[in-house]
Design a protein around this motif. Structure first.
Motif, PDB file in Angstrom:
ATOM      1  N   ASP A  64     -11.104 -54.327  24.568  1.00  0.00           N
ATOM      2  CA  ASP A  64     -11.896 -55.420  23.986  1.00  0.00           C
ATOM      3  C   ASP A  64     -11.036 -56.613  23.542  1.00  0.00           C
ATOM      4  O   ASP A  64     -11.562 -57.605  23.050  1.00  0.00           O
ATOM      5  CB  ASP A  64     -12.757 -54.911  22.825  1.00  0.00           C
ATOM      6  N   HIS A  65      -9.730 -56.517  23.687  1.00  0.00           N
ATOM      7  CA  HIS A  65      -8.827 -57.635  23.369  1.00  0.00           C
ATOM      8  C   HIS A  65      -9.047 -58.144  21.939  1.00  0.00           C
ATOM      9  O   HIS A  65      -8.935 -59.355  21.689  1.00  0.00           O
ATOM     10  CB  HIS A  65      -9.022 -58.804  24.346  1.00  0.00           C
ATOM     11  N   ALA A  66      -9.355 -57.222  21.017  1.00  0.00           N
ATOM     12  CA  ALA A  66      -9.772 -57.656  19.675  1.00  0.00           C
ATOM     13  C   ALA A  66      -8.701 -58.502  18.977  1.00  0.00           C
ATOM     14  O   ALA A  66      -9.019 -59.522  18.365  1.00  0.00           O
ATOM     15  CB  ALA A  66     -10.125 -56.434  18.827  1.00  0.00           C
ATOM     16  N   GLY A  67      -7.433 -58.070  19.078  1.00  0.00           N
ATOM     17  CA  GLY A  67      -6.366 -58.799  18.380  1.00  0.00           C
ATOM     18  C   GLY A  67      -6.199 -60.209  18.923  1.00  0.00           C
ATOM     19  O   GLY A  67      -6.084 -61.186  18.157  1.00  0.00           O
ATOM     20  N   LEU A  68      -6.191 -60.340  20.228  1.00  0.00           N
ATOM     21  CA  LEU A  68      -6.009 -61.661  20.836  1.00  0.00           C
ATOM     22  C   LEU A  68      -7.214 -62.563  20.556  1.00  0.00           C
ATOM     23  O   LEU A  68      -7.069 -63.735  20.207  1.00  0.00           O
ATOM     24  CB  LEU A  68      -5.776 -61.527  22.348  1.00  0.00           C
ATOM     25  N   ARG A  69      -8.408 -61.991  20.678  1.00  0.00           N
ATOM     26  CA  ARG A  69      -9.601 -62.817  20.424  1.00  0.00           C
ATOM     27  C   ARG A  69      -9.634 -63.289  18.967  1.00  0.00           C
ATOM     28  O   ARG A  69     -10.036 -64.421  18.670  1.00  0.00           O
ATOM     29  CB  ARG A  69     -10.879 -62.047  20.778  1.00  0.00           C
ATOM     30  N   ALA A  70      -9.168 -62.426  18.054  1.00  0.00           N
ATOM     31  CA  ALA A  70      -9.155 -62.822  16.634  1.00  0.00           C
ATOM     32  C   ALA A  70      -8.189 -63.984  16.421  1.00  0.00           C
ATOM     33  O   ALA A  70      -8.493 -64.935  15.687  1.00  0.00           O
ATOM     34  CB  ALA A  70      -8.762 -61.621  15.767  1.00  0.00           C
ATOM     35  N   ALA A  71      -7.028 -63.920  17.074  1.00  0.00           N
ATOM     36  CA  ALA A  71      -6.041 -65.005  16.919  1.00  0.00           C
ATOM     37  C   ALA A  71      -6.595 -66.313  17.491  1.00  0.00           C
ATOM     38  O   ALA A  71      -6.491 -67.380  16.871  1.00  0.00           O
ATOM     39  CB  ALA A  71      -4.738 -64.618  17.622  1.00  0.00           C
ATOM     40  N   VAL A  83     -15.755 -65.162  22.577  1.00  0.00           N
ATOM     41  CA  VAL A  83     -14.542 -65.388  23.382  1.00  0.00           C
ATOM     42  C   VAL A  83     -14.363 -64.224  24.356  1.00  0.00           C
ATOM     43  O   VAL A  83     -14.614 -63.074  24.011  1.00  0.00           O
ATOM     44  CB  VAL A  83     -13.307 -65.481  22.446  1.00  0.00           C
ATOM     45  N   ILE A  84     -13.942 -64.546  25.572  1.00  0.00           N
ATOM     46  CA  ILE A  84     -13.588 -63.499  26.550  1.00  0.00           C
ATOM     47  C   ILE A  84     -12.207 -63.835  27.116  1.00  0.00           C
ATOM     48  O   ILE A  84     -11.870 -65.018  27.260  1.00  0.00           O
ATOM     49  CB  ILE A  84     -14.631 -63.411  27.688  1.00  0.00           C
ATOM     50  N   CYS A  85     -11.396 -62.799  27.387  1.00  0.00           N
ATOM     51  CA  CYS A  85     -10.054 -63.039  27.915  1.00  0.00           C
ATOM     52  C   CYS A  85      -9.960 -62.538  29.346  1.00  0.00           C
ATOM     53  O   CYS A  85     -10.567 -61.532  29.709  1.00  0.00           O
ATOM     54  CB  CYS A  85      -9.012 -62.337  27.049  1.00  0.00           C
ATOM     55  N   GLY A  86      -9.167 -63.253  30.142  1.00  0.00           N
ATOM     56  CA  GLY A  86      -9.038 -62.890  31.548  1.00  0.00           C
ATOM     57  C   GLY A  86      -7.599 -63.009  32.032  1.00  0.00           C
ATOM     58  O   GLY A  86      -6.715 -63.485  31.307  1.00  0.00           O
ATOM     59  N   GLY A 229      -5.733 -65.967  30.222  1.00  0.00           N
ATOM     60  CA  GLY A 229      -6.606 -67.110  29.973  1.00  0.00           C
ATOM     61  C   GLY A 229      -7.775 -66.649  29.127  1.00  0.00           C
ATOM     62  O   GLY A 229      -7.911 -65.447  28.853  1.00  0.00           O
ATOM     63  N   TRP A 230      -8.599 -67.576  28.719  1.00  0.00           N
ATOM     64  CA  TRP A 230      -9.767 -67.176  27.927  1.00  0.00           C
ATOM     65  C   TRP A 230     -10.907 -68.163  28.124  1.00  0.00           C
ATOM     66  O   TRP A 230     -10.718 -69.257  28.678  1.00  0.00           O
ATOM     67  CB  TRP A 230      -9.425 -67.006  26.443  1.00  0.00           C
ATOM     68  N   GLY A 231     -12.087 -67.729  27.685  1.00  0.00           N
ATOM     69  CA  GLY A 231     -13.249 -68.596  27.768  1.00  0.00           C
ATOM     70  C   GLY A 231     -14.056 -68.494  26.498  1.00  0.00           C
ATOM     71  O   GLY A 231     -13.967 -67.491  25.765  1.00  0.00           O
ATOM     72  N   HIS A 232     -14.824 -69.554  26.226  1.00  0.00           N
ATOM     73  CA  HIS A 232     -15.685 -69.573  25.046  1.00  0.00           C
ATOM     74  C   HIS A 232     -17.062 -70.071  25.450  1.00  0.00           C
ATOM     75  O   HIS A 232     -17.192 -71.086  26.142  1.00  0.00           O
ATOM     76  CB  HIS A 232     -15.095 -70.496  23.979  1.00  0.00           C
ATOM     77  N   GLY A 233     -18.080 -69.330  25.037  1.00  0.00           N
ATOM     78  CA  GLY A 233     -19.437 -69.766  25.361  1.00  0.00           C
ATOM     79  C   GLY A 233     -20.463 -68.999  24.567  1.00  0.00           C
ATOM     80  O   GLY A 233     -20.129 -68.307  23.585  1.00  0.00           O
ATOM     81  N   ALA A 234     -21.700 -69.111  25.005  1.00  0.00           N
ATOM     82  CA  ALA A 234     -22.797 -68.425  24.318  1.00  0.00           C
ATOM     83  C   ALA A 234     -22.578 -66.910  24.383  1.00  0.00           C
ATOM     84  O   ALA A 234     -22.019 -66.400  25.351  1.00  0.00           O
ATOM     85  CB  ALA A 234     -24.123 -68.780  24.991  1.00  0.00           C
ATOM     86  N   SER A 236     -24.678 -64.692  25.015  1.00  0.00           N
ATOM     87  CA  SER A 236     -25.371 -64.132  26.183  1.00  0.00           C
ATOM     88  C   SER A 236     -24.491 -64.256  27.433  1.00  0.00           C
ATOM     89  O   SER A 236     -24.461 -63.356  28.277  1.00  0.00           O
ATOM     90  CB  SER A 236     -26.706 -64.851  26.395  1.00  0.00           C
ATOM     91  N   VAL A 237     -23.739 -65.353  27.548  1.00  0.00           N
ATOM     92  CA  VAL A 237     -22.862 -65.547  28.712  1.00  0.00           C
ATOM     93  C   VAL A 237     -21.671 -64.584  28.625  1.00  0.00           C
ATOM     94  O   VAL A 237     -21.288 -63.952  29.619  1.00  0.00           O
ATOM     95  CB  VAL A 237     -22.385 -67.021  28.795  1.00  0.00           C
ATOM     96  N   ILE A 238     -21.096 -64.460  27.438  1.00  0.00           N
ATOM     97  CA  ILE A 238     -19.965 -63.536  27.246  1.00  0.00           C
ATOM     98  C   ILE A 238     -20.393 -62.113  27.606  1.00  0.00           C
ATOM     99  O   ILE A 238     -19.664 -61.364  28.276  1.00  0.00           O
ATOM    100  CB  ILE A 238     -19.457 -63.594  25.775  1.00  0.00           C
ATOM    101  N   ASP A 239     -21.595 -61.755  27.204  1.00  0.00           N
ATOM    102  CA  ASP A 239     -22.115 -60.418  27.502  1.00  0.00           C
ATOM    103  C   ASP A 239     -22.208 -60.199  29.021  1.00  0.00           C
ATOM    104  O   ASP A 239     -21.828 -59.141  29.536  1.00  0.00           O
ATOM    105  CB  ASP A 239     -23.494 -60.266  26.837  1.00  0.00           C
ATOM    106  N   VAL A 240     -22.675 -61.197  29.729  1.00  0.00           N
ATOM    107  CA  VAL A 240     -22.781 -61.100  31.193  1.00  0.00           C
ATOM    108  C   VAL A 240     -21.383 -60.957  31.807  1.00  0.00           C
ATOM    109  O   VAL A 240     -21.139 -60.101  32.665  1.00  0.00           O
ATOM    110  CB  VAL A 240     -23.513 -62.346  31.760  1.00  0.00           C
ATOM    111  N   LEU A 241     -20.454 -61.791  31.345  1.00  0.00           N
ATOM    112  CA  LEU A 241     -19.109 -61.772  31.936  1.00  0.00           C
ATOM    113  C   LEU A 241     -18.411 -60.437  31.693  1.00  0.00           C
ATOM    114  O   LEU A 241     -17.667 -59.938  32.543  1.00  0.00           O
ATOM    115  CB  LEU A 241     -18.257 -62.925  31.379  1.00  0.00           C
ATOM    116  N   ASN A 242     -18.653 -59.856  30.516  1.00  0.00           N
ATOM    117  CA  ASN A 242     -18.018 -58.571  30.219  1.00  0.00           C
ATOM    118  C   ASN A 242     -18.486 -57.467  31.162  1.00  0.00           C
ATOM    119  O   ASN A 242     -17.810 -56.454  31.322  1.00  0.00           O
ATOM    120  CB  ASN A 242     -18.265 -58.169  28.758  1.00  0.00           C
ATOM    121  N   ARG A 243     -19.622 -57.671  31.802  1.00  0.00           N
ATOM    122  CA  ARG A 243     -20.122 -56.669  32.742  1.00  0.00           C
ATOM    123  C   ARG A 243     -19.424 -56.757  34.101  1.00  0.00           C
ATOM    124  O   ARG A 243     -19.436 -55.792  34.863  1.00  0.00           O
ATOM    125  CB  ARG A 243     -21.645 -56.811  32.918  1.00  0.00           C
ATOM    126  N   VAL A 244     -18.858 -57.918  34.422  1.00  0.00           N
ATOM    127  CA  VAL A 244     -18.131 -58.003  35.695  1.00  0.00           C
ATOM    128  C   VAL A 244     -16.611 -57.927  35.482  1.00  0.00           C
ATOM    129  O   VAL A 244     -15.851 -57.810  36.437  1.00  0.00           O
ATOM    130  CB  VAL A 244     -18.475 -59.295  36.502  1.00  0.00           C
TER     131      VAL A 244
END
Ligand code: PMP
Length: 360
Positions: A64-71, A83-86, A229-234, A236-244
């Motif tokens: 879940d990249h919790a530490g990086l997303r928190a930073a 936030v999602i990381c890639g 890299g990372w992304g920021h959005g709604a 609902s979008v983060i939830d979709v991206l986490n599925r792929v």
């Protein structure tokens, strides 16, 4: 014996991404200015964190990249759950296309936009649509006019690559306002850190579900080789991206280094100040040599030669001196040479090379 299956229709039409060269045969003292990397390297804090993380290389990384997303969230004042990381922002772009684009769907990108938009759109079975710019600047009216009922994603890099130019917040908001529901505006902020006081569009992605921001650790943070890299959005979008997203897409080492780099604000401030100084020197030097370039807001400058032949000649001459630039014909600038802003010695060596080429 069974033969391999046929790929999906359209896959073989995808252009292979050509990265910036890192080597020149027979040369050891190479100055690589072809991929907009940080000439000051990775921050010491990140190198130390990476070294420590190597000790746990036998363990799977956290999913879940919790530490990086928190930073990231703390530094940017955003919600870590958005936030999602890639694996580089390339993977975030790829995930967006995988999740939202299918056969018949269109993906808009600007005329000189980053090549991965079209590559990822095609890989998802969609159709990339190249929208003209005006005077090497993004044209919001042209983008809006190109939108159809099949448009799913609109990619806009701000600052743009390879031009280094930007459009202002009002123009970006006008674009977001003009897009229909069901069409996501993706603001690519790979070079946002190089623009003082610029949030890369995060306030817009914070306020609107139809706007998404991508960012990278490959440029200012000096971690291009670790791929984060990372992304920021709604949500609902983060939830979709986490599925792929692949569950273990980022390694322990990459996560640890990126978290340390994000928290190292002194490093970022120093690199920003130095880039601004050296970019001004480089543009002045180009000007003195009679080589055209637009003001750049990023860590590279697009020099425009008189002809494509002149660009090829200059590129070959500099390569023979170990200086590697980027030809950008694939971006629609056959006469262009994109050059990363180096450190003091790097800019000096580049300008000396250009001057010797001019005299030769
Ligand atoms: N967007 C733009 C505009 C870029 O120039 C780049 C790197 N060349 C990227 C995204 C991808 O960067 P990365 O995958 O290293 O994060």
């Amino acid at each position: 014996m069974n033969a391999a299956p046929q790929p999906q229709p359209g896959i073989m039409e995808i252009d292979l991404y050509q990265g910036g060269a890192s080597q020149v045969a027979g040369q050891t003292d190479i100055l690589k200015l072809s991929s907009n990397e940080n000439p000051y390297g990775a921050p010491r804090s990140a190198r130390e964190a990476a070294r420590e993380a190597v000790g746990s290389m036998h363990l799977y990384p956290e999913t879940d990249h919790a530490g990086l997303r928190a930073a990231i969230a703390q530094v940017h004042g955003i919600d870590p759950d958005r936030v999602i990381c890639g694996v580089g922002s390339d993977e975030v772009i790829h995930m967006l296309c995988q999740a939202y684009v299918g056969p018949g769907d269109e993906v808009l990108h600007t005329e000189h936009g980053f090549l991965m938009y079209a590559i990822s759109a095609r890989a998802a079975g969609g159709t990339p649509v190249r929208v003209p710019e005006r005077n090497r600047r993004v044209d919001v009216d042209a983008l809006l006019a190109a939108v159809t009922s099949r448009t799913r994603l609109v990619f806009l890099a701000n600052p743009a690559n390879p031009t280094g130019t930007m459009i202002d917040a009002a123009e970006v908001a006008r674009l977001a306002d003009g897009l229909p529901d069901g069409c996501l505006l993706v603001l690519d902020g790979a070079y946002a850190e190089y623009v003082p006081e610029f949030d890369g569009g995060l306030s817009l992605s914070q306020a609107r579900d139809g706007v998404f921001v991508t960012r990278t650790f490959s440029k200012m943070y000096g971690l291009g080789g670790l791929r984060v890299g990372w992304g920021h959005g709604a949500k609902s979008v983060i939830d979709v991206l986490n599925r792929v997203r692949g569950p273990f897409n980022l390694s322990n080492v990459a996560l640890a280094a990126a978290e340390a780099a994000m928290r190292d604000r002194d490093f970022v401030a120093r690199c920003l100040a130095e880039n601004t100084r050296q970019r001004a020197r480089l543009r002045q030097g180009l000007d003195d040599l009679g080589i055209a370039s637009d003001p750049s807001e990023a860590n590279f400058v697009l020099a425009r030669m008189a002809t494509a032949e002149e660009a090829a000649d200059c590129d070959a001459f500099l390569q023979s001196r170990g200086v590697i630039l980027r030809r950008v014909g694939g971006y629609g600038f056959p006469e262009g040479l994109r050059m990363t802003v180096g450190d003091e010695a790097g800019v000096t060596r580049l300008l000396e090379g250009l001057s010797a080429w001019r005299e030769g």
